[in-house]
Design a protein around this motif. Sequence first.
Motif, mmCIF file in Angstrom:
data_model
loop_
_atom_site.group_PDB
_atom_site.id
_atom_site.type_symbol
_atom_site.label_atom_id
_atom_site.label_comp_id
_atom_site.label_asym_id
_atom_site.label_seq_id
_atom_site.Cartn_x
_atom_site.Cartn_y
_atom_site.Cartn_z
ATOM 1 N N VAL A 186 0.732 0.339 0.809
ATOM 2 C CA VAL A 186 -0.817 1.277 0.819
ATOM 3 C C VAL A 186 -0.610 2.446 1.574
ATOM 4 O O VAL A 186 -1.877 2.943 1.315
ATOM 5 C CB VAL A 186 -1.188 -0.387 1.470
ATOM 6 C CG1 VAL A 186 -2.741 0.319 2.177
ATOM 7 C CG2 VAL A 186 -1.437 -1.360 0.601
ATOM 8 N N PHE A 187 0.180 2.311 2.622
ATOM 9 C CA PHE A 187 0.298 3.314 3.310
ATOM 10 C C PHE A 187 0.926 4.845 3.034
ATOM 11 O O PHE A 187 0.468 5.287 3.661
ATOM 12 C CB PHE A 187 0.844 3.659 4.762
ATOM 13 C CG PHE A 187 0.301 1.071 5.467
ATOM 14 C CD1 PHE A 187 -0.932 1.571 6.453
ATOM 15 C CD2 PHE A 187 0.896 0.420 5.242
ATOM 16 C CE1 PHE A 187 -1.584 0.034 6.903
ATOM 17 C CE2 PHE A 187 0.007 -0.868 5.784
ATOM 18 C CZ PHE A 187 -0.662 -0.253 6.801
ATOM 19 N N ARG A 188 1.692 4.287 1.853
ATOM 20 C CA ARG A 188 1.817 6.019 1.479
ATOM 21 C C ARG A 188 0.022 6.899 0.641
ATOM 22 O O ARG A 188 0.247 7.726 0.539
ATOM 23 C CB ARG A 188 2.790 5.732 0.805
ATOM 24 C CG ARG A 188 3.831 5.037 1.209
ATOM 25 C CD ARG A 188 5.111 5.157 -0.027
ATOM 26 N NE ARG A 188 6.022 5.010 0.719
ATOM 27 C CZ ARG A 188 7.043 3.933 1.256
ATOM 28 N NH1 ARG A 188 6.304 2.590 1.108
ATOM 29 N NH2 ARG A 188 8.063 3.529 1.357
ATOM 30 N N ARG A 189 -1.145 5.716 0.478
ATOM 31 C CA ARG A 189 -2.186 6.320 0.238
ATOM 32 C C ARG A 189 -2.828 7.203 0.430
ATOM 33 O O ARG A 189 -2.799 7.064 1.738
ATOM 34 C CB ARG A 189 -2.867 5.143 -0.453
ATOM 35 C CG ARG A 189 -2.855 4.184 -1.701
ATOM 36 C CD ARG A 189 -3.240 3.274 -2.077
ATOM 37 N NE ARG A 189 -2.754 2.354 -3.094
ATOM 38 C CZ ARG A 189 -3.015 1.287 -3.446
ATOM 39 N NH1 ARG A 189 -4.801 1.322 -2.857
ATOM 40 N NH2 ARG A 189 -2.734 -0.031 -4.255
ATOM 41 N N SER A 199 -3.298 7.282 10.699
ATOM 42 C CA SER A 199 -3.041 9.030 11.350
ATOM 43 C C SER A 199 -4.751 8.888 12.733
ATOM 44 O O SER A 199 -3.680 9.630 13.849
ATOM 45 C CB SER A 199 -2.896 10.247 11.220
ATOM 46 O OG SER A 199 -3.659 10.619 10.765
ATOM 47 N N LEU A 200 -5.499 8.499 12.203
ATOM 48 C CA LEU A 200 -6.314 9.054 13.240
ATOM 49 C C LEU A 200 -6.379 7.657 14.799
ATOM 50 O O LEU A 200 -7.431 7.936 15.491
ATOM 51 C CB LEU A 200 -7.920 9.033 12.774
ATOM 52 C CG LEU A 200 -7.932 9.945 12.052
ATOM 53 C CD1 LEU A 200 -8.960 9.794 11.254
ATOM 54 C CD2 LEU A 200 -7.963 11.325 12.658
ATOM 55 N N MET A 243 6.279 1.752 9.797
ATOM 56 C CA MET A 243 4.924 1.380 9.547
ATOM 57 C C MET A 243 5.031 3.244 9.809
ATOM 58 O O MET A 243 3.966 3.298 10.593
ATOM 59 C CB MET A 243 4.511 0.330 10.136
ATOM 60 C CG MET A 243 4.611 -0.476 10.147
ATOM 61 S SD MET A 243 3.761 -0.630 8.614
ATOM 62 C CE MET A 243 1.824 -0.740 8.907
ATOM 63 N N ASP A 244 5.946 3.974 9.193
ATOM 64 C CA ASP A 244 4.993 5.175 9.933
ATOM 65 C C ASP A 244 4.644 6.204 9.437
ATOM 66 O O ASP A 244 5.086 7.618 9.059
ATOM 67 C CB ASP A 244 6.015 5.572 10.655
ATOM 68 C CG ASP A 244 6.957 5.067 12.250
ATOM 69 O OD1 ASP A 244 5.389 4.680 12.267
ATOM 70 O OD2 ASP A 244 7.682 4.729 12.982
ATOM 71 N N HIS A 245 5.348 5.553 8.080
ATOM 72 C CA HIS A 245 4.269 6.642 7.055
ATOM 73 C C HIS A 245 3.134 8.058 6.976
ATOM 74 O O HIS A 245 3.816 8.878 6.294
ATOM 75 C CB HIS A 245 4.244 5.681 5.351
ATOM 76 C CG HIS A 245 5.164 4.481 5.370
ATOM 77 N ND1 HIS A 245 6.959 4.455 5.220
ATOM 78 C CD2 HIS A 245 4.759 3.173 5.204
ATOM 79 C CE1 HIS A 245 6.831 4.283 4.416
ATOM 80 N NE2 HIS A 245 6.012 2.547 4.505
ATOM 81 N N LEU A 290 -8.641 -2.670 -2.570
ATOM 82 C CA LEU A 290 -6.843 -3.290 -2.555
ATOM 83 C C LEU A 290 -7.144 -4.360 -3.356
ATOM 84 O O LEU A 290 -8.462 -4.899 -3.229
ATOM 85 C CB LEU A 290 -6.345 -3.221 -0.725
ATOM 86 C CG LEU A 290 -6.017 -2.504 -0.103
ATOM 87 C CD1 LEU A 290 -5.281 -2.597 0.127
ATOM 88 C CD2 LEU A 290 -5.472 -1.400 -1.574
ATOM 89 N N VAL A 291 -6.031 -5.558 -4.144
ATOM 90 C CA VAL A 291 -6.281 -6.533 -4.529
ATOM 91 C C VAL A 291 -5.496 -7.081 -3.699
ATOM 92 O O VAL A 291 -4.482 -7.349 -3.297
ATOM 93 C CB VAL A 291 -5.116 -6.203 -5.864
ATOM 94 C CG1 VAL A 291 -5.456 -7.692 -6.928
ATOM 95 C CG2 VAL A 291 -5.927 -5.338 -6.578
ATOM 96 N N PRO A 292 -6.668 -8.748 -3.602
ATOM 97 C CA PRO A 292 -5.904 -9.444 -3.430
ATOM 98 C C PRO A 292 -5.136 -10.825 -3.303
ATOM 99 O O PRO A 292 -4.886 -10.271 -4.439
ATOM 100 C CB PRO A 292 -7.162 -10.176 -2.244
ATOM 101 C CG PRO A 292 -8.500 -9.576 -3.289
ATOM 102 C CD PRO A 292 -7.848 -8.659 -3.743
ATOM 103 N N GLY A 293 -3.766 -10.752 -2.922
ATOM 104 C CA GLY A 293 -2.560 -11.318 -3.720
ATOM 105 C C GLY A 293 -1.450 -10.531 -4.023
ATOM 106 O O GLY A 293 -0.207 -10.516 -4.553
#
Length: 302
Positions: A86-89, A97-98, A1-3, A51-54
């Motif tokens: 997702v967190f790499r986008r 980060s905010l 979770m730290d990307h 994002l796309v559900p599923g």
Amino acid sequence: MDHWHEFRRPPSEQEYSDEVESGAYLEPAEEELADLSQAFNKLWDLDMNRLVPGKDYEIDCGEGKKVYQKDDMAQGSLFSWVNEDVFRRPTFARFCSLLDNYNPDEGCREVVTSEERQEQAAFIEEISKTAPIKYLHKYLSSKGIISENYQYFKRTMTSLWFDLYRRGGTSGSSSSFEHVFVGEIKQRGEKEVSGFHNWLQFYLEEAKGRVNYQGYIFPRRRGQLPDSDTQLLTVQFEWNGVLKSVSSTLIGVSPEFEIALYTLCFYVGEEDNHVELGPYPVDIKCYRLGDKIGSAFPVAEC
């Protein structure tokens, strides 16, 4: 979770995404300039990062309840999982980060470090390369509200969202970004959560055990009940043990979409903005505090 921590670097070492190519599709049409609902629908279509559900995440809405009901109607978490890619986008990573830059107590004066200012500037720079923000600029400049100079526009966006103002009787204790996306806890009288309308903040706080999801709020009309594909959800939850009795959020949308949506409301909308967002009839609320956004959030109309 730290990307997203790789983005905590000085400006000289920052790297940004490629800009979307400008084209006719980013120019607001006459009907969009005349009808805010059509402009909002255009923003929805331009949210290429939604994002796309599923595929990118899954939610479990649990059981429904009335606003006044206090029983926990959800045995588990709202989010079953979110794809870590997702967190790499870039816009998602810079947004995340905010989120730890603020004290949740409403009356506590914020102290903004030089690193946090860098994160703010980097976030605005990143989202300014996306289609929703470019469309927002073209829309506002077409109406003569904002300068056509894009650098000036970015400075205006930074000021609008991150400048501190008075809330809860204390100067410098809040900002539009903190209230809308991060959330605050009112300390006067019975404690309650205010703001906190962002799904990423909800997911991350839930993963840390700070959010207790307690179920969705029944639609006001006899409409379709929410399911795992729903992207506009009205919920009840506790944050750090403090209740938010009703809160609506757009799930899976990108940070740039929400910034563009609420900024457009602030400049050309009203307090109530009854519009269509893709498949959802919604009232986008926008409350002003002087020349800043006091609060902004969606309310489902079905």
